[in-house]
Scaffold this motif. Sequence first.
Motif, PDB file in Angstrom:
ATOM      1  N   PRO A  97       0.829  -1.205   0.000  1.00 33.35           N
ATOM      2  CA  PRO A  97       0.000   0.000   0.000  1.00 33.35           C
ATOM      3  C   PRO A  97       0.868   1.262   0.000  1.00 33.35           C
ATOM      4  N   PHE A  98       0.234   2.407  -0.226  1.00 34.16           N
ATOM      5  CA  PHE A  98       0.930   3.695  -0.188  1.00 34.16           C
ATOM      6  C   PHE A  98       1.551   3.900   1.191  1.00 34.16           C
ATOM      7  N   TRP A  99       2.709   4.566   1.247  1.00 35.66           N
ATOM      8  CA  TRP A  99       3.394   4.801   2.517  1.00 35.66           C
ATOM      9  C   TRP A  99       4.152   6.119   2.498  1.00 35.66           C
ATOM     10  N   TRP A 100       4.386   6.695   3.701  1.00 32.34           N
ATOM     11  CA  TRP A 100       5.193   7.906   3.853  1.00 32.34           C
ATOM     12  C   TRP A 100       6.523   7.599   4.518  1.00 32.34           C
ATOM     13  N   ILE A 101       6.487   7.025   5.730  1.00 36.06           N
ATOM     14  CA  ILE A 101       7.716   6.819   6.502  1.00 36.06           C
ATOM     15  C   ILE A 101       8.071   5.344   6.601  1.00 36.06           C
ATOM     16  N   THR A 102       7.141   4.527   7.019  1.00 36.19           N
ATOM     17  CA  THR A 102       7.406   3.097   7.141  1.00 36.19           C
ATOM     18  C   THR A 102       6.635   2.335   6.081  1.00 36.19           C
ATOM     19  N   SER A 103       7.294   1.395   5.442  1.00 31.11           N
ATOM     20  CA  SER A 103       6.717   0.637   4.348  1.00 31.11           C
ATOM     21  C   SER A 103       6.419  -0.789   4.787  1.00 31.11           C
ATOM     22  N   SER A 104       5.352  -1.373   4.245  1.00 25.36           N
ATOM     23  CA  SER A 104       5.025  -2.775   4.488  1.00 25.36           C
ATOM     24  C   SER A 104       4.724  -3.437   3.149  1.00 25.36           C
ATOM     25  N   ILE A 105       5.228  -4.639   2.968  1.00 28.01           N
ATOM     26  CA  ILE A 105       4.963  -5.421   1.765  1.00 28.01           C
ATOM     27  C   ILE A 105       4.377  -6.751   2.216  1.00 28.01           C
ATOM     28  N   TYR A 106       3.266  -7.151   1.603  1.00 27.76           N
ATOM     29  CA  TYR A 106       2.548  -8.352   1.987  1.00 27.76           C
ATOM     30  C   TYR A 106       2.630  -9.393   0.875  1.00 27.76           C
ATOM     31  N   ALA A 107       2.930 -10.646   1.233  1.00 29.38           N
ATOM     32  CA  ALA A 107       2.924 -11.757   0.294  1.00 29.38           C
ATOM     33  C   ALA A 107       1.663 -12.567   0.547  1.00 29.38           C
ATOM     34  N   GLU A 108       0.932 -12.891  -0.536  1.00 26.91           N
ATOM     35  CA  GLU A 108      -0.350 -13.582  -0.399  1.00 26.91           C
ATOM     36  C   GLU A 108      -0.448 -14.726  -1.396  1.00 26.91           C
ATOM     37  N   ILE A 109      -1.043 -15.823  -0.946  1.00 27.36           N
ATOM     38  CA  ILE A 109      -1.392 -16.937  -1.824  1.00 27.36           C
ATOM     39  C   ILE A 109      -2.894 -17.127  -1.719  1.00 27.36           C
ATOM     40  N   ASP A 110      -3.590 -17.042  -2.847  1.00 20.59           N
ATOM     41  CA  ASP A 110      -5.058 -17.166  -2.901  1.00 20.59           C
ATOM     42  C   ASP A 110      -5.744 -16.229  -1.913  1.00 20.59           C
ATOM     43  N   GLY A 111      -5.240 -15.006  -1.764  1.00 26.89           N
ATOM     44  CA  GLY A 111      -5.836 -14.015  -0.890  1.00 26.89           C
ATOM     45  C   GLY A 111      -5.471 -14.177   0.577  1.00 26.89           C
ATOM     46  N   LYS A 112      -4.725 -15.233   0.931  1.00 30.06           N
ATOM     47  CA  LYS A 112      -4.330 -15.466   2.320  1.00 30.06           C
ATOM     48  C   LYS A 112      -2.902 -14.952   2.528  1.00 30.06           C
ATOM     49  N   GLU A 113      -2.715 -14.127   3.534  1.00 32.72           N
ATOM     50  CA  GLU A 113      -1.405 -13.545   3.829  1.00 32.72           C
ATOM     51  C   GLU A 113      -0.464 -14.616   4.377  1.00 32.72           C
ATOM     52  N   ILE A 114       0.702 -14.764   3.721  1.00 31.74           N
ATOM     53  CA  ILE A 114       1.672 -15.769   4.169  1.00 31.74           C
ATOM     54  C   ILE A 114       2.928 -15.140   4.751  1.00 31.74           C
ATOM     55  N   GLY A 115       3.132 -13.840   4.515  1.00 37.44           N
ATOM     56  CA  GLY A 115       4.311 -13.175   5.052  1.00 37.44           C
ATOM     57  C   GLY A 115       4.229 -11.678   4.888  1.00 37.44           C
ATOM     58  N   VAL A 116       4.974 -10.965   5.735  1.00 39.41           N
ATOM     59  CA  VAL A 116       4.990  -9.502   5.710  1.00 39.41           C
ATOM     60  C   VAL A 116       6.426  -9.031   5.935  1.00 39.41           C
ATOM     61  N   VAL A 117       6.795  -7.971   5.223  1.00 41.12           N
ATOM     62  CA  VAL A 117       8.074  -7.309   5.466  1.00 41.12           C
ATOM     63  C   VAL A 117       7.758  -5.872   5.848  1.00 41.12           C
ATOM     64  N   HIS A 118       8.205  -5.453   7.047  1.00 39.99           N
ATOM     65  CA  HIS A 118       8.016  -4.082   7.510  1.00 39.99           C
ATOM     66  C   HIS A 118       9.363  -3.365   7.476  1.00 39.99           C
ATOM     67  N   ARG A 119       9.363  -2.180   6.906  1.00 41.35           N
ATOM     68  CA  ARG A 119      10.571  -1.357   6.912  1.00 41.35           C
ATOM     69  C   ARG A 119      10.395  -0.311   8.010  1.00 41.35           C
TER      70      ARG A 119
END
Length: 80
Positions: free
Chosen positions: A44-66
Amino acid sequence: MMQPVGFIREQSNVLARQFLRTRRPFVASITDAMGNELFRVRRPFWWITSSIYAEIDGKEIGVVHRRWHLWRRIYDLYLG
């Protein structure tokens, strides 16, 4: 000769890509060489901290937070 094992197809808005650059939201589909989707990466859009989500069939399997830091990049990886 090298053969591709997969592809990444990004879905994003052209105007957002030009104006927001690296802060823009996007969804990328990772597929195998036959075009079958393996998983999706969403940011999603971000200003200071970024998050990236990995999904399989709409189910979240992992997240990376900066996390924000003055002179270096710090990433936290969460699975499950």
